[in-house]
Design a protein around this motif. Sequence first.
Motif, PDB file in Angstrom:
ATOM      1  N   THR A   7      15.141  -2.184   2.253  1.00  0.00           N
ATOM      2  CA  THR A   7      13.837  -2.527   2.788  1.00  0.00           C
ATOM      3  C   THR A   7      13.752  -2.059   4.240  1.00  0.00           C
ATOM      4  O   THR A   7      14.689  -2.261   5.015  1.00  0.00           O
ATOM      5  CB  THR A   7      13.609  -4.050   2.704  1.00  0.00           C
ATOM      6  N   ASN A  60       2.545  -4.330   1.308  1.00  0.00           N
ATOM      7  CA  ASN A  60       3.342  -3.128   1.080  1.00  0.00           C
ATOM      8  C   ASN A  60       4.791  -3.458   0.773  1.00  0.00           C
ATOM      9  O   ASN A  60       5.328  -4.442   1.272  1.00  0.00           O
ATOM     10  CB  ASN A  60       3.346  -2.242   2.342  1.00  0.00           C
ATOM     11  N   ILE A  61       5.396  -2.589  -0.001  1.00  0.00           N
ATOM     12  CA  ILE A  61       6.848  -2.584  -0.163  1.00  0.00           C
ATOM     13  C   ILE A  61       7.312  -1.321   0.538  1.00  0.00           C
ATOM     14  O   ILE A  61       6.994  -0.210   0.113  1.00  0.00           O
ATOM     15  CB  ILE A  61       7.248  -2.579  -1.649  1.00  0.00           C
ATOM     16  N   SER A  62       7.993  -1.502   1.654  1.00  0.00           N
ATOM     17  CA  SER A  62       8.423  -0.381   2.489  1.00  0.00           C
ATOM     18  C   SER A  62       9.924  -0.203   2.346  1.00  0.00           C
ATOM     19  O   SER A  62      10.679  -1.144   2.553  1.00  0.00           O
ATOM     20  CB  SER A  62       8.064  -0.649   3.950  1.00  0.00           C
ATOM     21  N   LEU A  63      10.321   1.002   1.989  1.00  0.00           N
ATOM     22  CA  LEU A  63      11.724   1.304   1.744  1.00  0.00           C
ATOM     23  C   LEU A  63      12.172   2.492   2.574  1.00  0.00           C
ATOM     24  O   LEU A  63      11.383   3.403   2.827  1.00  0.00           O
ATOM     25  CB  LEU A  63      11.944   1.652   0.261  1.00  0.00           C
ATOM     26  N   THR A  78       2.183   0.264  -2.399  1.00  0.00           N
ATOM     27  CA  THR A  78       1.314  -0.909  -2.396  1.00  0.00           C
ATOM     28  C   THR A  78       1.619  -1.733  -3.639  1.00  0.00           C
ATOM     29  O   THR A  78       2.155  -1.216  -4.631  1.00  0.00           O
ATOM     30  CB  THR A  78      -0.181  -0.528  -2.393  1.00  0.00           C
ATOM     31  N   ARG A  79       1.255  -2.977  -3.597  1.00  0.00           N
ATOM     32  CA  ARG A  79       1.514  -3.853  -4.752  1.00  0.00           C
ATOM     33  C   ARG A  79       0.645  -3.486  -5.954  1.00  0.00           C
ATOM     34  O   ARG A  79       0.911  -3.926  -7.064  1.00  0.00           O
ATOM     35  CB  ARG A  79       1.355  -5.311  -4.354  1.00  0.00           C
ATOM     36  N   ARG A 108      10.776  -0.753  -8.332  1.00  0.00           N
ATOM     37  CA  ARG A 108      10.079  -1.850  -7.652  1.00  0.00           C
ATOM     38  C   ARG A 108       8.673  -2.021  -8.214  1.00  0.00           C
ATOM     39  O   ARG A 108       8.210  -3.141  -8.397  1.00  0.00           O
ATOM     40  CB  ARG A 108      10.006  -1.602  -6.144  1.00  0.00           C
ATOM     41  N   LEU A 112       6.936  -5.333 -10.304  1.00  0.00           N
ATOM     42  CA  LEU A 112       5.663  -5.987  -9.966  1.00  0.00           C
ATOM     43  C   LEU A 112       4.721  -6.055 -11.164  1.00  0.00           C
ATOM     44  O   LEU A 112       3.632  -6.610 -11.067  1.00  0.00           O
ATOM     45  CB  LEU A 112       4.957  -5.224  -8.842  1.00  0.00           C
TER      46      LEU A 112
END
Length: 167
Positions: A7, A60-63, A78-79, A108, A112
Amino acid sequence: MQIEIRTARTDDAQEVCSLLCRSIAQCCTEDHRNDPAILAAWLGNKTPENIASWFACGANISLVAELDGRIAGIAILTRAGKIALFYVSPELRFQGVGKRLLQEVEQRAGGLGVQTVQVPSTLTARRFYQSSGYEDRCTTISAYGAEAIVMAKVLPADTHKRCRCGG
C-alpha cells in the motif's frame, strides 16, 4: 528480482511524483507528441501534495511496486474498478514490474467484488494492457488533450468474491 507490492503511503509521494513525471515525459511521447502544452497539462497535477492526497483518499486503493528498496511502479484503483493511475519507472519497463503490479490491482479489484476492471489507457500502454487480457471499448480525449483508449477486462469468476462478513 523480487518485486514487492504494498500500500502506498503519503511519505512515498515525493518519490512517486518523480517517477510519474519521468515516466510521462520519457515513455509517453507517442501520446504527448513532445507538445509542451499537452505535457504541461498532463504533469500539472503531479505534485507531491496532490499525490499524497490521492493516497490518503479512502475511495482509492493506492499501491506501489518496490524493487531493491526503491519505488518501481505506482497504481491507483478506485473502488468502482477503474485504474485511475498506472505507471512504471522508465528504467524498469519490460522487467515484470508492470505485470506484477497489474496482477495485484486485479486481485484487489476482485476482492472488492468488481467484475470488470476499466482503464483509460495511453497509446503507449495499450499493448501492455492488451497482452494482459484487456480489450478496447472506445476512444476519448483525456483532460490534458491526449487520446486515450478506454479498455476493460472481465475478471475470472473466482476473482470477484466479496467478503460475506461485511468487510
